[in-house]
Design a protein around this motif. Structure first.
Motif, PDB file in Angstrom:
ATOM      1  N   ALA A  87       3.807  -4.266 -10.270  1.00 50.01           N
ATOM      2  CA  ALA A  87       4.122  -5.566 -10.870  1.00 50.01           C
ATOM      3  C   ALA A  87       3.774  -6.695  -9.921  1.00 50.01           C
ATOM      4  N   TYR A  88       4.025  -6.495  -8.633  1.00 56.25           N
ATOM      5  CA  TYR A  88       3.700  -7.506  -7.620  1.00 56.25           C
ATOM      6  C   TYR A  88       2.194  -7.778  -7.617  1.00 56.25           C
ATOM      7  N   VAL A  89       1.407  -6.720  -7.563  1.00 54.62           N
ATOM      8  CA  VAL A  89      -0.050  -6.869  -7.501  1.00 54.62           C
ATOM      9  C   VAL A  89      -0.579  -7.570  -8.743  1.00 54.62           C
ATOM     10  N   THR A  90      -0.069  -7.180  -9.904  1.00 45.53           N
ATOM     11  CA  THR A  90      -0.506  -7.804 -11.155  1.00 45.53           C
ATOM     12  C   THR A  90      -0.157  -9.292 -11.164  1.00 45.53           C
ATOM     13  N   GLY A  91       1.067  -9.609 -10.730  1.00 43.61           N
ATOM     14  CA  GLY A  91       1.492 -11.004 -10.702  1.00 43.61           C
ATOM     15  C   GLY A  91       0.673 -11.835  -9.734  1.00 43.61           C
ATOM     16  N   MET A  92       0.348 -11.274  -8.577  1.00 43.89           N
ATOM     17  CA  MET A  92      -0.423 -12.018  -7.585  1.00 43.89           C
ATOM     18  C   MET A  92      -1.862 -12.226  -8.041  1.00 43.89           C
ATOM     19  N   ARG A  93      -2.421 -11.276  -8.756  1.00 42.74           N
ATOM     20  CA  ARG A  93      -3.779 -11.457  -9.277  1.00 42.74           C
ATOM     21  C   ARG A  93      -3.826 -12.621 -10.256  1.00 42.74           C
ATOM     22  N   SER A  94      -2.832 -12.683 -11.122  1.00 42.24           N
ATOM     23  CA  SER A  94      -2.773 -13.787 -12.083  1.00 42.24           C
ATOM     24  C   SER A  94      -2.574 -15.114 -11.364  1.00 42.24           C
ATOM     25  N   LEU A  95      -1.692 -15.107 -10.357  1.00 36.44           N
ATOM     26  CA  LEU A  95      -1.426 -16.330  -9.605  1.00 36.44           C
ATOM     27  C   LEU A  95      -2.663 -16.778  -8.829  1.00 36.44           C
ATOM     28  N   ASP A  96      -3.402 -15.821  -8.255  1.00 41.08           N
ATOM     29  CA  ASP A  96      -4.620 -16.157  -7.522  1.00 41.08           C
ATOM     30  C   ASP A  96      -5.652 -16.796  -8.445  1.00 41.08           C
ATOM     31  N   ALA A  97      -5.801 -16.220  -9.642  1.00 43.31           N
ATOM     32  CA  ALA A  97      -6.765 -16.772 -10.591  1.00 43.31           C
ATOM     33  C   ALA A  97      -6.365 -18.187 -11.009  1.00 43.31           C
ATOM     34  N   ARG A 141       0.833  -1.206   0.000  1.00 49.21           N
ATOM     35  CA  ARG A 141       0.000   0.000   0.000  1.00 49.21           C
ATOM     36  C   ARG A 141       0.864   1.251   0.000  1.00 49.21           C
ATOM     37  N   VAL A 142       1.917   1.237   0.809  1.00 50.99           N
ATOM     38  CA  VAL A 142       2.807   2.399   0.867  1.00 50.99           C
ATOM     39  C   VAL A 142       3.525   2.608  -0.465  1.00 50.99           C
ATOM     40  N   ALA A 143       4.098   1.526  -0.994  1.00 48.60           N
ATOM     41  CA  ALA A 143       4.804   1.628  -2.277  1.00 48.60           C
ATOM     42  C   ALA A 143       3.837   1.966  -3.400  1.00 48.60           C
ATOM     43  N   GLY A 144       2.638   1.379  -3.369  1.00 49.22           N
ATOM     44  CA  GLY A 144       1.648   1.644  -4.410  1.00 49.22           C
ATOM     45  C   GLY A 144       1.138   3.068  -4.408  1.00 49.22           C
ATOM     46  N   GLU A 196      16.956   1.144  -1.163  1.00 48.40           N
ATOM     47  CA  GLU A 196      15.874   1.264  -2.137  1.00 48.40           C
ATOM     48  C   GLU A 196      15.934   0.139  -3.166  1.00 48.40           C
ATOM     49  N   ALA A 197      17.139  -0.193  -3.609  1.00 47.09           N
ATOM     50  CA  ALA A 197      17.293  -1.274  -4.586  1.00 47.09           C
ATOM     51  C   ALA A 197      16.871  -2.614  -3.992  1.00 47.09           C
ATOM     52  N   ALA A 198      17.245  -2.837  -2.720  1.00 45.34           N
ATOM     53  CA  ALA A 198      16.862  -4.086  -2.054  1.00 45.34           C
ATOM     54  C   ALA A 198      15.354  -4.167  -1.884  1.00 45.34           C
ATOM     55  N   LEU A 199      14.728  -3.054  -1.512  1.00 42.80           N
ATOM     56  CA  LEU A 199      13.281  -3.028  -1.332  1.00 42.80           C
ATOM     57  C   LEU A 199      12.558  -3.314  -2.644  1.00 42.80           C
ATOM     58  N   CYS A 200      13.034  -2.733  -3.737  1.00 42.85           N
ATOM     59  CA  CYS A 200      12.419  -2.968  -5.051  1.00 42.85           C
ATOM     60  C   CYS A 200      12.573  -4.432  -5.467  1.00 42.85           C
ATOM     61  N   ASP A 201      13.749  -4.999  -5.219  1.00 35.07           N
ATOM     62  CA  ASP A 201      13.972  -6.411  -5.539  1.00 35.07           C
ATOM     63  C   ASP A 201      13.028  -7.279  -4.728  1.00 35.07           C
ATOM     64  N   TRP A 202      12.836  -6.946  -3.460  1.00 27.49           N
ATOM     65  CA  TRP A 202      11.933  -7.699  -2.582  1.00 27.49           C
ATOM     66  C   TRP A 202      10.496  -7.627  -3.088  1.00 27.49           C
ATOM     67  N   LEU A 203      10.076  -6.465  -3.534  1.00 21.77           N
ATOM     68  CA  LEU A 203       8.713  -6.296  -4.049  1.00 21.77           C
ATOM     69  C   LEU A 203       8.529  -7.035  -5.375  1.00 21.77           C
ATOM     70  N   HIS A 204       9.592  -7.136  -6.150  1.00 22.15           N
ATOM     71  CA  HIS A 204       9.511  -7.828  -7.440  1.00 22.15           C
ATOM     72  C   HIS A 204       9.460  -9.329  -7.273  1.00 22.15           C
TER      73      HIS A 204
END
Length: 322
Positions: A120-130, A103-106, A312-320
């Motif tokens: 990208a995380y949210v999009t990927g999780m939606r596809s995975l959930d479906a 939510r914070v990053a979004g 910041e780079a580590a956080l982005c990698d974690w979110l990806h």
């Protein structure tokens, strides 16, 4: 000094014992303030939270710091303040921390790169959930409602989020093993070896817990009946792998983001931040080895503020990497 004062001092002293439960060691927080990167957060009662920070004295244990004191001492970023505020009064779990970080990053509070990673995380999780829901329904009618149970562990194969994290943790261990061959300092080579051994033990324990979840998926009609009567117990069982892996992915991302001279400081910071094993986890299937490796002490200067861009780079990698 009265009994109340003594209890207060004990409450915020360094914790050096093995935490009884995973929740007692807190959840790794996706903070953007470099001095707070990788520290752990847990409820403190009455709607408050507290931070667990590796003991800067070099001794074993973690300092327990009330969030109000963190605000005064570390001046957290707006993103970090909103992260804590977004957790609310609910129980702090690895998945609720991830949701709050998304939510914070979004909202763009952690920068543009983190915003893109969160999207990208949210999009990927939606596809995975479906996809997971379709698999569940294919195996048993009505089993799609079990998605919260199998979302992170999956129902088989290695494509589920926690299985991918366990795999990336093994890659992290291999990277440490290669790096230590060229490290000029004996003490840091020993730290890298210990970290690699702990990472492998955590990955293997998580894999065993994920396999236990896959075994449940062999009889979905029976699991569906239990889910409808005692879903809380099943969900707690499904959350075990996430608890075991919590914190390891983020510090592994910090290592991957470091290069050259920054790797040595990153190693010492990671060594200090490596999550302690909880007593309850040692009794879980496949997790006994987590208690066979000694917990590290904080290396000298390990908590020195690391580069903001590295965080910041580590956080982005974690979110990806959901």
């Amino acid at each position: 000094m009265g009994p109340a004062d003594l209890r207060l001092l004990e409450r915020y002293a360094a914790e050096v014992t093995v935490p009884p439960r995973c929740a007692d060691r807190g959840v790794c927080a996706a903070f953007t303030t470099p001095a707070l990167f990788g520290t752990r957060l847990r409820p403190a009662g009455k709607g408050e939270v507290e931070l667990l920070i590796p003991n800067p004295s070099g001794r074993a244990g973690w300092l327990v710091v009330p969030w109000a004191a963190v605000m005064d001492a570390f001046s957290p970023t707006i993103a970090d303040r909103m992260l804590v505020a977004g957790l609310g009064a609910e129980e702090i779990l690895p998945e609720t921390m991830t949701a709050a970080a998304l939510r914070v990053a979004g909202a763009g509070l952690a920068g543009r790169a983190a915003l893109r990673a969160a999207q990208a995380y949210v999009t990927g999780m939606r596809s995975l959930d479906a996809f997971t829901t379709a698999q569940l329904e294919q195996r048993a009618r009505g089993a799609g409602e079990l998605l919260p149970l199998f979302r992170d562990c999956g129902i088989g194969g290695g494509g589920a989020p926690l299985a991918r994290r366990a795999g990336r943790l093994l890659e992290f261990a291999q990277m440490l093993s290669h790096w230590r061959q060229t490290c000029p300092f004996d003490e840091d080579r020993n730290r890298a070896a210990l970290l690699a051994a702990r990472a492998v033990a955590v990955a293997e324990a998580a894999s065993a817990l994920i396999a236990a979840m896959h075994a449940l998926a062999a009889d979905l009609p029976a699991i569906l009946a239990v889910w409808r009567t005692n879903g809380i117990a099943l969900l707690a069982f499904a959350q075990r792998a996430g608890w075991v892996l919590d914190g390891w992915e983020l510090i592994a991302c910090l290592w991957r983001a470091a290069a050259g001279d920054a790797q040595l400081q990153a190693l010492r910071r990671i060594y200090a931040l490596a999550p302690p094993a909880a007593a309850e986890a040692l009794a879980w299937p496949g997790c006994a080895a987590l208690g066979g490796i000694p917990e590290p002490r904080t290396p000298q200067n390990a908590l020195r503020t690391i580069d903001t861009r590295l965080c910041e780079a580590a956080l982005c990698d974690w979110l990806h990497a959901p």
